[in-house]
Design a protein around this motif. Structure first.
Motif, PDB file in Angstrom:
ATOM      1  N   TYR A 123      24.211 -71.110  65.319  1.00 13.97           N
ATOM      2  CA  TYR A 123      25.468 -71.111  64.588  1.00 13.97           C
ATOM      3  C   TYR A 123      26.570 -71.731  65.445  1.00 13.97           C
ATOM      4  CZ  TYR A 123      24.203 -68.355  60.475  1.00 13.97           C
ATOM      5  OH  TYR A 123      23.668 -67.940  59.281  1.00 13.97           O
ATOM      6  N   ALA A 143      36.015 -75.222  59.935  1.00 17.28           N
ATOM      7  CA  ALA A 143      35.938 -73.881  59.361  1.00 17.28           C
ATOM      8  C   ALA A 143      35.841 -73.929  57.838  1.00 17.28           C
ATOM      9  CB  ALA A 143      37.153 -73.062  59.788  1.00 17.28           C
ATOM     10  N   ARG A 144      36.213 -75.048  57.238  1.00 20.84           N
ATOM     11  CA  ARG A 144      36.155 -75.158  55.774  1.00 20.84           C
ATOM     12  C   ARG A 144      34.794 -75.633  55.275  1.00 20.84           C
ATOM     13  NH1 ARG A 144      41.388 -77.306  56.889  1.00 20.84           N
ATOM     14  NH2 ARG A 144      40.649 -79.456  56.675  1.00 20.84           N
ATOM     15  N   ARG A 145      33.911 -76.004  56.208  1.00 21.05           N
ATOM     16  CA  ARG A 145      32.579 -76.473  55.808  1.00 21.05           C
ATOM     17  C   ARG A 145      31.617 -75.302  55.638  1.00 21.05           C
ATOM     18  NH1 ARG A 145      31.244 -81.733  59.576  1.00 21.05           N
ATOM     19  NH2 ARG A 145      33.231 -82.827  59.351  1.00 21.05           N
ATOM     20  N   ARG A 146      30.588 -75.532  54.844  1.00 23.51           N
ATOM     21  CA  ARG A 146      29.560 -74.506  54.657  1.00 23.51           C
ATOM     22  C   ARG A 146      28.548 -74.523  55.786  1.00 23.51           C
ATOM     23  NH1 ARG A 146      26.242 -75.204  50.892  1.00 23.51           N
ATOM     24  NH2 ARG A 146      26.752 -77.357  50.311  1.00 23.51           N
ATOM     25  N   PHE A 147      28.347 -75.668  56.425  1.00 25.46           N
ATOM     26  CA  PHE A 147      27.424 -75.783  57.550  1.00 25.46           C
ATOM     27  C   PHE A 147      27.871 -76.941  58.433  1.00 25.46           C
ATOM     28  CE2 PHE A 147      25.704 -78.401  54.147  1.00 25.46           C
ATOM     29  CZ  PHE A 147      25.420 -79.592  54.792  1.00 25.46           C
ATOM     30  N   LEU A 148      27.301 -77.008  59.637  1.00 23.25           N
ATOM     31  CA  LEU A 148      27.614 -78.069  60.588  1.00 23.25           C
ATOM     32  C   LEU A 148      26.338 -78.786  60.990  1.00 23.25           C
ATOM     33  CD1 LEU A 148      30.037 -76.101  62.982  1.00 23.25           C
ATOM     34  CD2 LEU A 148      30.659 -77.600  61.067  1.00 23.25           C
ATOM     35  N   GLU A 168      22.283 -66.776  65.829  1.00 22.76           N
ATOM     36  CA  GLU A 168      22.742 -66.060  64.638  1.00 22.76           C
ATOM     37  C   GLU A 168      23.069 -64.611  64.976  1.00 22.76           C
ATOM     38  OE1 GLU A 168      19.110 -64.458  62.115  1.00 22.76           O
ATOM     39  OE2 GLU A 168      18.818 -66.592  62.532  1.00 22.76           O
ATOM     40  N   THR A 226      35.453 -68.594  62.980  1.00 24.03           N
ATOM     41  CA  THR A 226      34.545 -68.803  61.853  1.00 24.03           C
ATOM     42  C   THR A 226      33.207 -69.284  62.394  1.00 24.03           C
ATOM     43  OG1 THR A 226      36.332 -69.372  60.329  1.00 24.03           O
ATOM     44  CG2 THR A 226      34.118 -70.141  59.760  1.00 24.03           C
ATOM     45  N   TYR A 227      32.124 -68.677  61.910  1.00 21.25           N
ATOM     46  CA  TYR A 227      30.770 -69.091  62.281  1.00 21.25           C
ATOM     47  C   TYR A 227      30.154 -69.877  61.130  1.00 21.25           C
ATOM     48  CZ  TYR A 227      30.912 -65.642  66.107  1.00 21.25           C
ATOM     49  OH  TYR A 227      31.246 -64.922  67.232  1.00 21.25           O
ATOM     50  N   ARG A 228      29.475 -70.974  61.464  1.00 21.43           N
ATOM     51  CA  ARG A 228      28.777 -71.764  60.467  1.00 21.43           C
ATOM     52  C   ARG A 228      27.403 -72.180  61.006  1.00 21.43           C
ATOM     53  NH1 ARG A 228      31.811 -69.756  57.550  1.00 21.43           N
ATOM     54  NH2 ARG A 228      33.447 -70.688  56.252  1.00 21.43           N
ATOM     55  N   ARG A 250      22.644 -76.976  60.866  1.00 21.40           N
ATOM     56  CA  ARG A 250      21.393 -77.193  60.139  1.00 21.40           C
ATOM     57  C   ARG A 250      20.328 -77.950  60.929  1.00 21.40           C
ATOM     58  NH1 ARG A 250      22.297 -78.393  53.691  1.00 21.40           N
ATOM     59  NH2 ARG A 250      22.739 -76.239  53.112  1.00 21.40           N
TER      60      ARG A 250
END
Length: 289
Positions: free
Chosen positions: A162, A172-177, A234, A246-248, A251
């Motif tokens: 993560y 921080a606005r993305r669902r994943f990085l 995680e 914020t944690y994302r 992938r």
């Protein structure tokens, strides 16, 4: 001659950590206390054990022999303490940044069901061996194998990576990085107990700079104040929520292996049972038929 165990522990910690500062962190004390202990040991033995320079610390020829004996003494003391702990009704398991994340509570409850007379105690430790070397714990959750042949590391599962960014960061606005998102950024890294290294970006553009930290608290502070971004397991995301962070999921980052470390030559039935339960905690829930 008055040689105390704390002198030996300080000496071995300095040799393993390469600096007095890191040795102090590993033992949870001050640099001054480490320096005093090593100096007291040298006075007690009447010889110079370590050569100190502004850049590094190296053992003298006589010091090499002293260190070898010190390790043996501490190993025997650790085994003695382990023997006492086996009768104390406790199983002590250490971790550096996080235990097993969201799996921790379920594992704790399962342990209490199966071993109501043996308390499972979680201990945070930033020592290189997770506290195993000084006898403080029975087992250690680590996320890379220990390079110490006194211990055995058993793979119990894997975790996703993560990314961690400040709340106001555009990421921080993305669902994943993705790994490429870290290019040109400053990343906070703990080379001692962390799971992120610059090698993750071999063959591609990676972070522009690295901020070295010592432990999860310093890592979280740097990120929450916007001075760096981070990447961890995680479990870190699950067990270290922090206002301002914020944690994302990342992938395309390789998973992190999770190991349980314990003494190689002193097998424990309780540690073996804990290892089994920890492995089962990583097995996905089976769908109902």
């Amino acid at each position: 001659m008055n040689v105390e165990l704390r002198y030996l522990r300080a000496l071995v910690a300095v040799v393993d950590s390469q600096t007095f500062t890191d040795a102090a962190i590993a033992l949870g004390t001050s640099q001054a206390a480490i320096s005093r202990s090593v100096a007291a040991l040298e006075r007690a033995l009447g010889l110079r054990i370590l050569q100190r320079t502004t850049r590094n610390v190296t053992p003298t020829p006589a010091g090499e022999r002293v260190i070898e004996h010190a390790r043996r003494v501490l190993d025997e003391v650790a085994l003695l303490e382990r023997a006492a702990q086996d009768q104390s009704g406790e199983l002590r398991v250490s971790y550096a940044w996080s235990a097993l994340g969201r799996r921790t509570v379920a594992l704790q409850r399962k342990w209490e069901e199966l071993h109501p007379a043996v308390r499972l105690i979680w201990v945070q430790s930033n020592a290189p061996t997770g506290g195993l070397a000084n006898g403080g714990v029975d087992a250690a959750v680590v996320r890379r194998p220990l390079a110490d042949n006194r211990f055995v590391t058993t793979l119990i599962g894997t975790e996703a990576r993560y990314g961690a960014v400040a709340k106001g960061d555009p990421f921080a606005r993305r669902r994943f990085l993705r790994l490429s998102d870290f290019a040109g950024r400053t990343i906070a890294v703990d080379h001692r107990t962390g799971t992120t290294t610059e090698e993750l970006w071999l063959g591609m553009d990676g972070p522009a700079s690295v901020r070295l930290v010592q432990g999860v608290d310093e890592w979280l502070t740097l990120i929450s104040t916007g001075q760096a971004v981070g990447m961890s397991s995680e479990a870190t995301a699950a067990q270290n929520p922090r206002p301002g962070i914020t944690y994302r999921p990342v992938r395309d980052a390789p998973p992190i292996s999770v190991f349980l470390a314990s003494w190689k030559d002193d097998p424990s039935v309780l540690v073996a049972d804990f290892t089994r339960l920890a492995r089962e905690a990583f097995v996905p829930d089976q769908p109902e038929l």
